[in-house]
Design an enzyme around this catalytic site. Structure first.
Site, mmCIF file in Angstrom:
data_model
loop_
_atom_site.group_PDB
_atom_site.id
_atom_site.type_symbol
_atom_site.label_atom_id
_atom_site.label_comp_id
_atom_site.label_asym_id
_atom_site.label_seq_id
_atom_site.Cartn_x
_atom_site.Cartn_y
_atom_site.Cartn_z
ATOM 1 N N GLY A 1 35.291 72.103 117.186
ATOM 2 C CA GLY A 1 34.416 73.190 117.609
ATOM 3 C C GLY A 1 33.123 72.678 118.209
ATOM 4 O O GLY A 1 32.375 71.945 117.570
ATOM 5 N N GLY B 1 30.652 74.752 119.805
ATOM 6 C CA GLY B 1 29.729 75.830 120.123
ATOM 7 C C GLY B 1 28.303 75.333 119.959
ATOM 8 O O GLY B 1 28.041 74.127 119.919
ATOM 9 N N ASN B 2 27.353 76.248 119.833
ATOM 10 C CA ASN B 2 25.954 75.843 119.724
ATOM 11 C C ASN B 2 25.722 74.894 118.561
ATOM 12 O O ASN B 2 25.022 73.887 118.682
ATOM 13 C CB ASN B 2 25.063 77.073 119.560
ATOM 14 N N VAL B 3 26.317 75.206 117.405
ATOM 15 C CA VAL B 3 26.119 74.358 116.230
ATOM 16 C C VAL B 3 26.935 73.075 116.337
ATOM 17 O O VAL B 3 26.419 71.972 116.124
ATOM 18 C CB VAL B 3 26.477 75.111 114.937
ATOM 19 N N LYS C 1 26.943 90.737 105.103
ATOM 20 C CA LYS C 1 27.531 90.387 106.396
ATOM 21 C C LYS C 1 27.916 91.670 107.119
ATOM 22 O O LYS C 1 28.224 92.693 106.486
ATOM 23 C CB LYS C 1 28.786 89.529 106.215
#
Length: 351
Positions: free
Chosen positions: A176, A178-180, A78
């Site tokens: 959440g 977001g994109n996901v 990471k």
């Protein structure tokens, strides 16, 4: 660092700085037993250098387990880029990061994560080939978030099945968008699930309400919504002694990395009778696509592995239930066994 709670015999941790671009980054390589480490580049405003290091250490370890459980020829790594304010990133920073990645000699492959996007991967690629997640126009397969959402949908469906439920009429609280998270919500809506959502980004919430018929609640209330499944799709550490005691769901299944603040919190969930789908099993779709991008796999090979999320979750659920053990503990043991079993493998696993 060696006394850090989150240090887990990491093979290499690099602190990279570049005065001209303002880059301050940490690159963590956890384990390369099964192949080169792959993990996204997180761009975030951290409270301290220690917080950034903790994030890099925890996320890279999770990537080792994620790739191992997905039977990918990859280890875990990471990178985190520290910025003073959200969005304060430049192409020059990512070019400097590309040079730092190149110095690792292929031991770390970078991809997208929170705060980074295909254009950032393109800047990185000017100085290293050890990058994935490039846009289609630049020769890559593009943003992996749609494939992550596909895998998360499969994971939620498998978790519902373990509860004896279908998705039709299931109530899912989505934290959440977001994109996901939004992609998952769309897939759940199409399958007939009922949604309650929360996100600090008001336009995303409004869109979910208008397009998906979702009910919106304040961000601080989503963890106490009475629902069938809670799906955390924001940042990690949301499940702890305080929040677990307030949950009103039968299961947790979502895309956020490191949802448990401590590994011991898995036992708290089990003791309350809440089924936990280990996050690195549920969200493995993205890394699978990035692996396929890097190694040039056919799309069918990627799809097959993403669909395997259901079987892998079912195996963890069954083993945990048979031994009255927390699912995160069982999944970790399975992942470590895969790493040990692959220690003598000379060639990457076939697609």
């Amino acid at each position: 660092m060696f006394q850090n709670l989150h240090f887990d015999d990491h093979e290499e941790v690099v602190f990279a700085a570049d005065a001209s671009s303002g880059l301050n980054a940490i690159l963590a390589v956890h384990d390369t037993t099964l192949g080169p480490s792959l993990g996204g580049c997180r761009v975030w405003t951290y409270d301290s250098d220690e917080a950034a290091l903790n994030d890099a250490l925890r996320l890279s370890r999770a990537m080792t387990y994620k790739s191992a459980m997905a039977d990918l020829p990859l280890g875990g790594g990471k990178s985190v880029v520290m910025v003073p304010t959200r969005g304060a990133k430049t192409g020059a920073m990512f070019e400097a990061l590309g040079k730092a990645i190149q110095r690792l000699g292929g031991r770390y492959i970078v991809a997208e994560d929170v705060g980074s996007e295909p254009s950032d991967m393109k800047a990185i690629s000017t100085h290293t080939d050890h990058v994935t997640g490039l846009s289609v126009a630049d020769g890559g397969l593009g943003d992996p978030s749609a494939t992550t959402a596909d895998g998360c949908f499969i994971g939620v469906r498998a978790t519902a099945a373990a509860l004896g439920r279908e998705l039709e009429g299931l109530h899912v609280a989505v934290q959440g968008l977001g994109n996901v998270g939004f992609g998952l919500a769309k897939r759940l809506h199409r399958a007939g699930a009922r949604l309650t959502v929360a996100d600090p980004h008001a336009p995303a919430v409004s869109r979910a309400v208008e397009e998906l018929g979702a009910k919106a609640v304040p961000v601080g209330d989503i963890l106490t919504v009475e629902a069938d499944i809670l799906s955390p799709n924001a940042l990690g550490g949301v499940l702890n002694e305080r929040t677990i005691g307030a949950l009103k769901v039968a299961a947790v299944a979502g895309a956020a990395n490191n949802q448990l603040a401590r590994s011991e919190d898995g036992e708290l969930l089990r003791a309350r009778g809440i089924l936990f789908a280990p996050d690195y099993l549920v969200n493995a779709g993205g890394v699978t696509k990035m692996c396929g991008d890097y190694f040039g796999w056919e799309s069918a090979a990627v799809t097959r592995r993403v669909e395997g999320i259901a079987d892998r979750l079912s195996a963890v659920f069954a083993t945990a239930a048979a031994g009255s053990r927390p699912t995160n503990e069982v999944a970790d043991e399975m992942a470590l066994e895969k790493v040990r079993a692959g220690a003598n493998r000379l060639e990457p696993a076939p697609a």
